[in-house]
Design an enzyme around this catalytic site. Sequence first.
Site, short mmCIF file in Angstrom:
data_model
loop_
_atom_site.label_atom_id
_atom_site.label_comp_id
_atom_site.label_asym_id
_atom_site.label_seq_id
_atom_site.Cartn_x
_atom_site.Cartn_y
_atom_site.Cartn_z
N ASN A 29 95.16 97.55 -13.24
CA ASN A 29 96.61 97.42 -13.33
C ASN A 29 97.24 98.44 -14.29
OD1 ASN A 29 99.08 94.86 -14.25
ND2 ASN A 29 99.12 96.23 -12.53
N ASP A 41 90.39 105.12 -6.12
CA ASP A 41 90.55 104.88 -7.55
C ASP A 41 90.53 106.23 -8.29
OD1 ASP A 41 90.35 104.21 -10.19
OD2 ASP A 41 88.82 102.68 -9.90
#
Length: 162
Positions: A14, A129
């Site tokens: 996050n 990612d």
Amino acid sequence: MNDRVSVLFVCLGNICRSPLAEAIFRAQVEEAGLASRFDIDSVGTSSYHEGDGPDERTVRSAARRGVTVDHRARQIRSDDLHRFDYVLGMDSENVRRTRRLADATNPDANVRLLRSFDQASPPDAEVPDPYFGGPRGFDDVHDVVERACRGLLVHIRATHDL
Ligand code: 4NP
């Protein structure tokens, strides 16, 4: 009746992908004049960065495109799965972990891969990612997320008659 549509973006920490998706989607919603019709937030499946601001690389890359990323990281909670109409994982691991949490509390939660809303990508496509890569990764992630968010907004507008 609550006529707002609520959207939650989910990644691992996050601090990179999901706060970026939150900011990009919010900008698109505002551009469409629909800000009052949406609740938008983001969370991580982990608590690694609880309370932290977004990764500086995300902030800088987004700022170059005129998008402001301003968020405090928090870990997903089971009540999020009751509150949000759309729960959108950046990768399949995020979706798997979120579904596992949902199974225990709210099996009807609408948990999907964000990129499944990008018609030009395969249904199992992920947002990569960028955390352990170089700055170029953040710009690529921005492009990918922007396209998927556009598809998401088209889908929601059609589904909810907005
Ligand atoms: P995010 O990126 O899930 O897009 O926020 C990551 C942030 C932190 C870590 C991994 C990915 N971490 O291992 O701390």
